[in-house]
Design a protein around this motif. Structure first.
Motif, PDB file in Angstrom:
ATOM      1  N   LEU A  95       0.262  -1.303   0.180  1.00  0.00           N
ATOM      2  CA  LEU A  95      -0.359   0.080   0.200  1.00  0.00           C
ATOM      3  C   LEU A  95       0.553   1.389  -0.115  1.00  0.00           C
ATOM      4  CD1 LEU A  95      -2.637   1.774  -0.197  1.00  0.00           C
ATOM      5  CD2 LEU A  95      -2.188   0.947   2.430  1.00  0.00           C
ATOM      6  N   ILE A  96       2.162   1.525   0.539  1.00  0.00           N
ATOM      7  CA  ILE A  96       3.145   1.986   1.297  1.00  0.00           C
ATOM      8  C   ILE A  96       3.600   2.594  -0.504  1.00  0.00           C
ATOM      9  CG2 ILE A  96       4.772   3.573   2.698  1.00  0.00           C
ATOM     10  CD1 ILE A  96       1.719   3.304   3.356  1.00  0.00           C
ATOM     11  N   TYR A  97       3.767   1.875  -1.005  1.00  0.00           N
ATOM     12  CA  TYR A  97       4.715   1.679  -2.291  1.00  0.00           C
ATOM     13  C   TYR A  97       4.029   2.347  -2.940  1.00  0.00           C
ATOM     14  CZ  TYR A  97       7.471  -0.105  -5.658  1.00  0.00           C
ATOM     15  OH  TYR A  97       8.180  -0.307  -6.957  1.00  0.00           O
ATOM     16  N   ASP A  98       3.123   2.020  -3.251  1.00  0.00           N
ATOM     17  CA  ASP A  98       1.806   1.811  -4.560  1.00  0.00           C
ATOM     18  C   ASP A  98       1.747   3.306  -4.631  1.00  0.00           C
ATOM     19  OD1 ASP A  98       1.991  -0.426  -5.656  1.00  0.00           O
ATOM     20  OD2 ASP A  98       0.000  -0.974  -4.973  1.00  0.00           O
ATOM     21  N   VAL A  99       1.145   4.451  -2.728  1.00  0.00           N
ATOM     22  CA  VAL A  99       0.921   5.764  -2.515  1.00  0.00           C
ATOM     23  C   VAL A  99       2.358   6.595  -3.079  1.00  0.00           C
ATOM     24  CG1 VAL A  99       0.273   6.874  -0.765  1.00  0.00           C
ATOM     25  CG2 VAL A  99      -0.329   4.879  -1.435  1.00  0.00           C
ATOM     26  N   LEU A 100       3.430   6.032  -2.178  1.00  0.00           N
ATOM     27  CA  LEU A 100       4.811   7.041  -2.271  1.00  0.00           C
ATOM     28  C   LEU A 100       4.894   6.634  -4.297  1.00  0.00           C
ATOM     29  CD1 LEU A 100       6.827   5.533   0.126  1.00  0.00           C
ATOM     30  CD2 LEU A 100       5.459   7.619   0.272  1.00  0.00           C
ATOM     31  N   LYS A 101       5.068   5.511  -4.851  1.00  0.00           N
ATOM     32  CA  LYS A 101       5.163   5.374  -6.118  1.00  0.00           C
ATOM     33  C   LYS A 101       4.005   6.709  -6.997  1.00  0.00           C
ATOM     34  CE  LYS A 101       5.595   3.121 -10.219  1.00  0.00           C
ATOM     35  NZ  LYS A 101       5.452   0.921 -10.932  1.00  0.00           N
ATOM     36  N   GLU A 102       2.819   6.240  -6.706  1.00  0.00           N
ATOM     37  CA  GLU A 102       1.902   8.253  -7.402  1.00  0.00           C
ATOM     38  C   GLU A 102       2.282   9.337  -7.263  1.00  0.00           C
ATOM     39  OE1 GLU A 102      -0.520   7.294  -9.513  1.00  0.00           O
ATOM     40  OE2 GLU A 102       0.452   5.232  -9.716  1.00  0.00           O
ATOM     41  N   PHE A 103       3.093   9.651  -5.755  1.00  0.00           N
ATOM     42  CA  PHE A 103       3.313  11.170  -5.458  1.00  0.00           C
ATOM     43  C   PHE A 103       4.588  11.087  -6.216  1.00  0.00           C
ATOM     44  CE2 PHE A 103       0.497  10.433  -1.593  1.00  0.00           C
ATOM     45  CZ  PHE A 103       0.207  10.970  -1.662  1.00  0.00           C
ATOM     46  N   ILE A 104       5.334  10.435  -6.185  1.00  0.00           N
ATOM     47  CA  ILE A 104       6.548  10.786  -6.628  1.00  0.00           C
ATOM     48  C   ILE A 104       6.458  11.161  -8.596  1.00  0.00           C
ATOM     49  CG2 ILE A 104       8.824   9.655  -7.699  1.00  0.00           C
ATOM     50  CD1 ILE A 104       9.250   8.858  -4.909  1.00  0.00           C
ATOM     51  N   ALA A 105       5.600  10.256  -9.302  1.00  0.00           N
ATOM     52  CA  ALA A 105       4.872   9.764 -10.842  1.00  0.00           C
ATOM     53  C   ALA A 105       4.814  11.532 -10.447  1.00  0.00           C
ATOM     54  CB  ALA A 105       4.169   9.568 -10.908  1.00  0.00           C
ATOM     55  N   ASP A 106       3.630  12.009  -9.941  1.00  0.00           N
ATOM     56  CA  ASP A 106       3.038  13.471  -9.744  1.00  0.00           C
ATOM     57  C   ASP A 106       4.135  14.862  -9.480  1.00  0.00           C
ATOM     58  OD1 ASP A 106       0.669  12.940 -10.206  1.00  0.00           O
ATOM     59  OD2 ASP A 106      -0.042  12.984  -7.964  1.00  0.00           O
ATOM     60  N   GLY A 107       5.867  14.000  -9.859  1.00  0.00           N
ATOM     61  CA  GLY A 107       6.746  15.485  -9.169  1.00  0.00           C
ATOM     62  C   GLY A 107       7.331  15.855  -8.015  1.00  0.00           C
ATOM     63  N   TRP A 108       6.755  15.088  -6.751  1.00  0.00           N
ATOM     64  CA  TRP A 108       7.278  15.053  -5.677  1.00  0.00           C
ATOM     65  C   TRP A 108       8.628  14.865  -5.183  1.00  0.00           C
ATOM     66  CZ3 TRP A 108       4.736  18.041  -2.279  1.00  0.00           C
ATOM     67  CH2 TRP A 108       2.948  18.552  -3.074  1.00  0.00           C
ATOM     68  N   LYS A 109       9.594  15.776  -4.603  1.00  0.00           N
ATOM     69  CA  LYS A 109      10.898  15.680  -4.505  1.00  0.00           C
ATOM     70  C   LYS A 109      10.993  15.280  -2.646  1.00  0.00           C
ATOM     71  CE  LYS A 109      12.153  16.347  -8.951  1.00  0.00           C
ATOM     72  NZ  LYS A 109      12.041  14.711  -9.059  1.00  0.00           N
ATOM     73  N   ASN A 110      10.015  16.031  -2.271  1.00  0.00           N
ATOM     74  CA  ASN A 110      10.563  16.026  -0.660  1.00  0.00           C
ATOM     75  C   ASN A 110       9.492  14.825   0.118  1.00  0.00           C
ATOM     76  OD1 ASN A 110      12.587  17.744  -0.779  1.00  0.00           O
ATOM     77  ND2 ASN A 110      11.389  19.516  -0.627  1.00  0.00           N
ATOM     78  N   ILE A 111       9.208  14.159   0.823  1.00  0.00           N
ATOM     79  CA  ILE A 111       8.262  13.957   0.754  1.00  0.00           C
ATOM     80  C   ILE A 111       8.422  12.998   2.748  1.00  0.00           C
ATOM     81  CG2 ILE A 111       6.328  11.685   1.289  1.00  0.00           C
ATOM     82  CD1 ILE A 111       7.576  11.515  -1.409  1.00  0.00           C
TER      83      ILE A 111
END
Length: 267
Positions: A95-111
Motif C-alpha cells: 500500500l505505502i509503496y504504491d501510494v509513494l510511487k504515485e506521489f513521486i510520479a506527480d513530481g514530489w521531491k520532498n516527502i
C-alpha cells in the motif's frame, strides 16, 4: 488550515504546490486505546502533527492512511479487542509503496512519512527502500519518522513526573498519547474512564497465538493517570520543533512569513 490538505484541493491547486512544498503522508492505525480514547488515536495524532509541522513550513498533507500493521499484545493490545483492524505486513508495504510511487510520479521531491503507530515503522521503511534503493540521485527523497523518537530526553521528567517511564511500547493509551489527545481533541477523551490498569511485568518474548490473559480487560498497558493537556502541548511543541529541524537539514524548506499559534491546530 483546510487549504493544506490535498483532499480539499482541486488537481490544479495540488499541482501548483508540488515544486516548492513538502508532502507529508500521515500513517496511523485503527485499534483499541482503552476505555478512554477512540480507535483512531494513531491516525489523529499523526495527522495533527502533520498540521503542526505545516504551520511552520510550506507543506501539503496527503490523505491519512488509517490502517496499520498488526497490533501486538504488549504494545497495543493485539487482536483481542473489537474495533482493532489490522493489515498484514506485506499489505501495508505494498500500500505505502504504491501510494509513494504515485506521489513521486506527480513530481514530489520532498516527502515526509509521519507515523503514529509503533508497529508500522519496519514496513514503512521496507516500502521506501524497495521504491528508491536503485536511485542514484539525491532527490526525490523520503524521510520516515514518528513522534516518540523526536521527544527530547530532557522533557521526559516533566511528562513522567508522577509515574516511572517504562518505555514507548508501554505508552499505548497511557500518559503521552492521552495527554496529546487531551491537547489535540479533548472532546474525544473520556477523562472519567482513565484507569490505573496495566501490565505488571511485560514479557520479553512474543507468543502466538497471543494470551488472552496478558493484558487487563480494559486494554490499557500502563496507567493514563497524571495525563494533562498541558503535557500534551509540551510534547507537541517539542516534537514539532525537532522534526522541523531535520526537515530543514534534509530538504529545501521555506519558512512561512506569518506564524500561526499552536492553538489553531484544534480548529
Amino acid at each position: 488550515m483546510s487549504q493544506i490538505f490535498a483532499r480539499n484541493m482541486t488537481w490544479k491547486e495540488y499541482q501548483a504546490k508540488v515544486e516548492d512544498h513538502i508532502l507529508i503522508l500521515p500513517v496511523g492505525s485503527t485499534e483499541q486505546h482503552g476505555p478512554h480514547l477512540p480507535l483512531g488515536v494513531d491516525c489523529i495524532i499523526a495527522e495533527k502533527y502533520s498540521e503542526s509541522i505545516a504551520e511552520k513550513v510550506k507543506a501539503v498533507i496527503a490523505p491519512t492512511i488509517t490502517y496499520g500493521y498488526k497490533s501486538q499484545p504488549a504494545s497495543g493490545g493485539g487482536p483481542l479487542f473489537p474495533g482493532t483492524v489490522d493489515l498484514n505486513g506485506s499489505t501495508l508495504t505494498s500500500l505505502i509503496y504504491d501510494v509513494l510511487k504515485e506521489f513521486i510520479a506527480d513530481g514530489w521531491k520532498n516527502i515526509l512519512i509521519m507515523s503514529g503507530h509503533y508497529e508500522n515503522d519496519a514496513f514503512l521503511a521496507e516500502a521506501c527502500d524497495l521504491l528508491l534503493r536503485d536511485q542514484k540521485e539525491e532527490f526525490p527523497k523520503i524521510l520516515l519518522s514518528n513522534w516518540w523518537d523526536n521527544i527530547s530526553p530532557e522533557l521526559l521528567p516533566t511528562i513522567f513526573d508522577e509515574v516511572e517511564f517504562k518505555g514507548w511500547a508501554m505508552e499505548h493509551a497511557a500518559i503521552t498519547e492521552t495527554s496529546m489527545m487531551m491537547y489535540f481533541t479533548p472532546d474525544l477523551v473520556h477523562e472519567d474512564l482513565i484507569t490505573d490498569d496495566g501490565i505488571e511485568n511485560a514479557p520479553t518474548y512474543q507468543r502466538f497465538p497471543p494470551s488472552k490473559n496478558l493484558i487487563p480487560a480494559s486494554g490499557c498497558l500502563y496507567t493514563g493517570k497524571s495525563s494533562t493537556a498541558e503535557k500534551g502541548r509540551l510534547i507537541v511543541e517539542n516534537v514539532s520543533t525537532n522534526i522541523i529541524s531535520f526537515l530543514k537539514k534534509e530538504f529545501t524548506v521555506e519558512r512561512k512569513e506569518i506564524y500561526v499559534t499552536n492553538s489553531s491546530i484544534n480548529k
